[in-house]
Scaffold this motif. Structure first.
Motif, PDB file in Angstrom:
ATOM      1  N   LEU A   1       0.835  -1.206   0.000  1.00  0.00           N
ATOM      2  CA  LEU A   1       0.000   0.000   0.000  1.00  0.00           C
ATOM      3  C   LEU A   1       0.870   1.255   0.000  1.00  0.00           C
ATOM      4  O   LEU A   1       0.568   2.239  -0.687  1.00  0.00           O
ATOM      5  N   THR A   2       1.935   1.197   0.785  1.00  0.00           N
ATOM      6  CA  THR A   2       2.840   2.360   0.862  1.00  0.00           C
ATOM      7  C   THR A   2       3.420   2.666  -0.514  1.00  0.00           C
ATOM      8  O   THR A   2       3.455   3.819  -0.953  1.00  0.00           O
ATOM      9  N   GLN A   3       3.859   1.611  -1.185  1.00  0.00           N
ATOM     10  CA  GLN A   3       4.434   1.788  -2.527  1.00  0.00           C
ATOM     11  C   GLN A   3       3.393   2.310  -3.506  1.00  0.00           C
ATOM     12  O   GLN A   3       3.647   3.217  -4.294  1.00  0.00           O
TER      13      GLN A   3
ATOM     14  N   ARG B   1       0.660   3.948  -2.831  1.00  0.00           N
ATOM     15  CA  ARG B   1       0.253   5.316  -2.472  1.00  0.00           C
ATOM     16  C   ARG B   1       1.270   6.328  -3.006  1.00  0.00           C
ATOM     17  O   ARG B   1       0.899   7.378  -3.527  1.00  0.00           O
ATOM     18  N   ALA B   2       2.565   5.987  -2.840  1.00  0.00           N
ATOM     19  CA  ALA B   2       3.604   6.913  -3.302  1.00  0.00           C
ATOM     20  C   ALA B   2       3.464   7.196  -4.792  1.00  0.00           C
ATOM     21  O   ALA B   2       3.727   8.306  -5.255  1.00  0.00           O
TER      22      ALA B   2
ATOM     23  N   MET C   1       6.782  19.695   6.855  1.00  0.00           N
ATOM     24  CA  MET C   1       7.890  19.439   7.788  1.00  0.00           C
ATOM     25  C   MET C   1       8.455  20.800   8.215  1.00  0.00           C
ATOM     26  O   MET C   1       8.958  21.550   7.368  1.00  0.00           O
TER      27      MET C   1
ATOM     28  N   LEU D   1      10.186  16.127  -0.985  1.00  0.00           N
ATOM     29  CA  LEU D   1      10.070  14.896  -0.176  1.00  0.00           C
ATOM     30  C   LEU D   1       9.530  13.681  -0.940  1.00  0.00           C
ATOM     31  O   LEU D   1      10.181  12.635  -0.967  1.00  0.00           O
TER      32      LEU D   1
ATOM     33  N   LEU E   1      11.799  12.026  -3.438  1.00  0.00           N
ATOM     34  CA  LEU E   1      12.933  11.238  -2.962  1.00  0.00           C
ATOM     35  C   LEU E   1      12.655   9.744  -3.054  1.00  0.00           C
ATOM     36  O   LEU E   1      13.561   8.931  -2.965  1.00  0.00           O
ATOM     37  N   LEU E   2      11.383   9.412  -3.210  1.00  0.00           N
ATOM     38  CA  LEU E   2      11.018   8.001  -3.330  1.00  0.00           C
ATOM     39  C   LEU E   2      10.979   7.560  -4.790  1.00  0.00           C
ATOM     40  O   LEU E   2      10.653   6.422  -5.091  1.00  0.00           O
TER      41      LEU E   2
ATOM     42  N   ARG F   1      15.016  16.230  -9.807  1.00  0.00           N
ATOM     43  CA  ARG F   1      14.096  16.547  -8.703  1.00  0.00           C
ATOM     44  C   ARG F   1      13.992  18.054  -8.506  1.00  0.00           C
ATOM     45  O   ARG F   1      12.910  18.614  -8.362  1.00  0.00           O
TER      46      ARG F   1
ATOM     47  N   SER G   1      17.805  11.857   1.042  1.00  0.00           N
ATOM     48  CA  SER G   1      16.520  12.113   1.683  1.00  0.00           C
ATOM     49  C   SER G   1      16.589  11.862   3.160  1.00  0.00           C
ATOM     50  O   SER G   1      16.147  12.671   3.977  1.00  0.00           O
TER      51      SER G   1
ATOM     52  N   LEU H   1       4.811  11.336   6.612  1.00  0.00           N
ATOM     53  CA  LEU H   1       5.826  10.653   5.798  1.00  0.00           C
ATOM     54  C   LEU H   1       5.276   9.328   5.263  1.00  0.00           C
ATOM     55  O   LEU H   1       5.494   8.977   4.108  1.00  0.00           O
ATOM     56  N   LYS H   2       4.545   8.623   6.124  1.00  0.00           N
ATOM     57  CA  LYS H   2       3.971   7.349   5.673  1.00  0.00           C
ATOM     58  C   LYS H   2       2.931   7.595   4.587  1.00  0.00           C
ATOM     59  O   LYS H   2       2.828   6.830   3.625  1.00  0.00           O
TER      60      LYS H   2
ATOM     61  N   GLY I   1       4.427   7.999   1.334  1.00  0.00           N
ATOM     62  CA  GLY I   1       4.970   6.789   0.718  1.00  0.00           C
ATOM     63  C   GLY I   1       6.263   6.300   1.346  1.00  0.00           C
ATOM     64  O   GLY I   1       6.894   5.381   0.831  1.00  0.00           O
ATOM     65  N   PHE I   2       6.684   6.935   2.447  1.00  0.00           N
ATOM     66  CA  PHE I   2       7.879   6.445   3.148  1.00  0.00           C
ATOM     67  C   PHE I   2       7.494   5.176   3.905  1.00  0.00           C
ATOM     68  O   PHE I   2       6.533   5.181   4.664  1.00  0.00           O
ATOM     69  N   SER I   3       8.249   4.131   3.703  1.00  0.00           N
ATOM     70  CA  SER I   3       7.922   2.863   4.360  1.00  0.00           C
ATOM     71  C   SER I   3       8.280   2.931   5.848  1.00  0.00           C
ATOM     72  O   SER I   3       9.110   3.750   6.265  1.00  0.00           O
TER      73      SER I   3
ATOM     74  N   ARG J   1      11.902   2.407   6.425  1.00  0.00           N
ATOM     75  CA  ARG J   1      12.723   3.569   6.099  1.00  0.00           C
ATOM     76  C   ARG J   1      12.678   4.593   7.236  1.00  0.00           C
ATOM     77  O   ARG J   1      13.693   5.184   7.610  1.00  0.00           O
TER      78      ARG J   1
END
Lengths: 235, 386
Positions: free
Chosen positions: A82-84, A86-87, A100, A111, A114-115, A123, B4, B294-295, B298-300, B303
């Motif tokens: 899901l994380t992948q 979603r990104a 942040m 941010l 960076l993924l 970037r 990052s 962050l989650k 998409g930050f795991s 990570r």
């Protein structure tokens, strides 16, 4: 066959625990948001508006039923998957911006990039372009605390679209802004929808949101209700 | 670590500079305590101690002597490459009882054969000593401390050994020797045992210890047992140990330096673990919402866990560097003040490596719980947190 970013909730039931009991949010909710839609979801607090966003974004799970985006069924996917997903597919815009605090506007926008496999140069180029689109090129190096609420929300939107997701989920994006700033944000979201084809699902209490949305749905006690008089005003 | 993560680690460490600074200072002080005490211990024990070299002393105690005739018996053992004898003068500078001088009466050639890989006792120095019966070779540290030079006449007063002139012993400096490594203690001198033994009024042909260099590949523990067994039924029973154990045992006559060091350092480190661990738990709790964001981006979880761990690693790395720098700055001064107690204070490579390992271990230990919390944090709960 659904399009790549058609959003489908099918017979979704969702409740939250409260002590030993559970508070129901939806019972058997079914809805479809087609690709390219700009849907505003309105309704009283606790009606489940934000829960819909969370389910679509894969940051919350259903008790029963299924959530799918295009051909991807989110229900049952692992956290990591899901994380992948979603990104790559989702951009979130929050009511309180959630930037942040120690990163500059540009760094905040960078941010999610960076993924991605983009190089540092690519970037930065992307960040410059996006900040230009949201009208904050001059403020790239500023910290969030040095920006107004409207500017912070524009950074939030820039961050949400930085990785070029097809879907934007906006949780009361104008809720913390004055009227002028709110209108600027709504215009920006409309631009992203109309010009860039982003599918936008926006939860809001702001009645004037329906000015930019293609559709407005009212949610009350876990069910969508039609309020013709407001739809008339918007038209 | 990607750009990052560095950016986020930097952000988290600089958001409350005072807190980070205090944490680094606390860690630095703990490693400073460790550094000073380690250098104190190293100074006491001497880095020249080698586990493979053996020391033979009387089984009765360190102050008892052994007959020099035992040397021949030891030398005949096939596992012995070289053996020498050492007699301590137990002396101070004439007229100053507080200025104790380490002085050993030795047979220079066999001494060089056993200890030549620790001290630079080259043929020229040995020849200079051989040319003068009352000559002495002085260690570099001692010579510099006392301002002595080759040719100077040095007079020591022994607490125990007397000659025909009383307890005063005069020697001419025939040369100055160095250690093979900069950390080797050279705060002593050696004199010729043939001269010393002949001049003694009492206790001739007795020595304090034998030093043994085993043949390559010989097991020092087995050789030690062989020697002690050989003298088990004699009037001069022996106790044979490797040098490291011998020095530790010698020091423990006064105090268990190693235990004291371990206890103080442990208290310092346990305190620091609690402080850093607790602070990191709160620091991560403070930014639960950011972790949630962050989650969402998409930050795991893994990570984010690495980012939290990297924070504690950076804190401990900077603290370690600070502590060791402070130690390096302070031990020369401390060494001057403690010269009569410890020959020389120095940080050994082993101490620095151990400090590095400890820092890494503590960083992972203190970072693990908050990192795990961050990993497990549900996004919806995190976003609700203010």
């Amino acid at each position: 066959m659904p399009n790549d970013t058609d959003i489908t909730l099918t017979h979704v039931t969702k409740s939250y625990p409260l002590g030993k009991s559970r508070i129901p949010i939806f019972q058997d909710l079914t809805m479809t948001i087609p690709e390219g839609d700009f849907l505003a979801i309105m309704g009283p607090s606790g009606s489940g508006k934000s829960t819909i966003l969370n389910l679509i974004g894969g940051i919350d799970t259903v008790d029963e039923g299924q959530v799918a985006v295009g051909h991807t069924v989110l229900t049952g996917m692992s956290d990591a998957a899901l994380t992948q997903w979603r990104a790559a597919h989702i951009g979130f815009v929050f009511q309180f911006y959630n930037l942040m605090p120690m990163l500059s506007a540009a760094e905040n926008v960078e941010l999610p990039l960076l993924l991605t496999p983009l190089s540092a140069r690519a970037r930065q180029e992307r960040v410059r372009t996006i900040l230009d689109i949201v009208g904050l090129s001059e403020r790239a190096g500023h910290l969030p605390s040095e920006l107004s609420g409207g500017q912070q929300q524009r950074v939030g939107i820039a961050r949400a679209v930085a990785a070029d997701p097809k879907i934007l989920l906006c949780d009361e994006p104008t809720g913390d802004l004055d009227r002028t700033s709110a209108d600027e944000i709504l215009d920006l979201l409309q631009l992203l929808n109309r010009k860039l084809g982003k599918t936008i699902v926006m939860v809001t209490h702001d009645d004037s949101s329906c000015r930019v949305a293609k559709r407005t749905l009212h949610l009350d006690k876990g069910k969508f209700i039609q309020r013709e008089e407001e739809l008339m005003v918007c038209r | 670590m990607q750009v990052s993560s560095i950016m986020l680690v930097r952000q988290n460490l600089t958001r409350k500079r005072a807190r980070s600074l205090l944490l680094v200072l606390s860690i630095g002080i703990a490693f400073f305590v460790y550094g000073v005490l380690s250098s104190f211990q190293a100074g006491f024990e001497g880095s020249e101690a080698k586990a493979e070299r053996l020391v033979v002393v009387s089984k009765i105690g360190g102050n008892e002597t052994l007959p020099i005739s035992a040397l021949d018996q030891i030398a005949q053992l096939p596992e012995v490459a070289a053996v020498t004898h050492i007699t301590r003068l137990r002396a101070h500078l004439i007229g100053n009882e507080r200025q104790i001088i380490g002085a050993n009466a030795v047979d220079p050639d066999s001494y060089a054969a056993v200890y030549g890989d620790t001290y630079k006792l080259d043929p020229a120095l040995l020849a200079a000593l051989a040319a003068d019966r009352t000559g002495t070779l002085v260690g570099r540290t001692l010579a510099e401390q006392q301002g002595w030079q080759v040719g100077d006449r040095v007079t020591l007063t022994s607490f125990v050994h007397a000659n025909s002139d009383g307890r005063n012993w005069s020697f001419t400096i025939a040369g100055i020797f160095d250690g093979r490594e900069p950390t080797v203690d050279t705060n002593f001198l050696i004199v010729r045992s043939d001269y010393f033994n002949t001049a003694l009024q009492r206790g001739r042909n007795r020595v304090n210890m034998f030093g043994i260099k085993p043949v390559p590949g010989a097991d020092p523990a087995v050789l030690a047992e062989t020697i002690d067994t050989a003298f088990a039924n004699s009037a001069a029973q022996t106790k044979t140990q490797n040098e490291t154990a011998f020095l530790s045992a010698f020091l423990e006559q006064f105090a268990n330096v190693s235990l004291i060091v371990r206890m103080i350092v442990s208290v310092a480190f346990v305190t620091i673990l609690l402080i850093v661990g607790n602070t990191m738990i709160f620091a991560v709790r403070e930014r639960m919402q950011e972790i949630g964001v962050l989650k969402v981006l998409g930050f795991s979880g893994a990570r984010i866990m690495r980012i939290v761990l990297a924070e504690t690693i950076v804190l401990f790395a900077v603290g370690l560097a600070l502590g060791l720098l402070l130690t390096s700055a302070v031990i020369p001064l401390l060494g001057q003040a403690l010269r009569s107690v410890v020959p020389e204070l120095y940080l050994t490579t082993k101490s620095i490596s151990l400090a590095g390992l400890l820092a890494l271990g503590f960083a992972l230990l203190t970072g693990f719980l908050p990192a795990l919390n961050a990993l497990r944090l549900p996004i919806v709960a995190a976003l609700r947190h203010r």
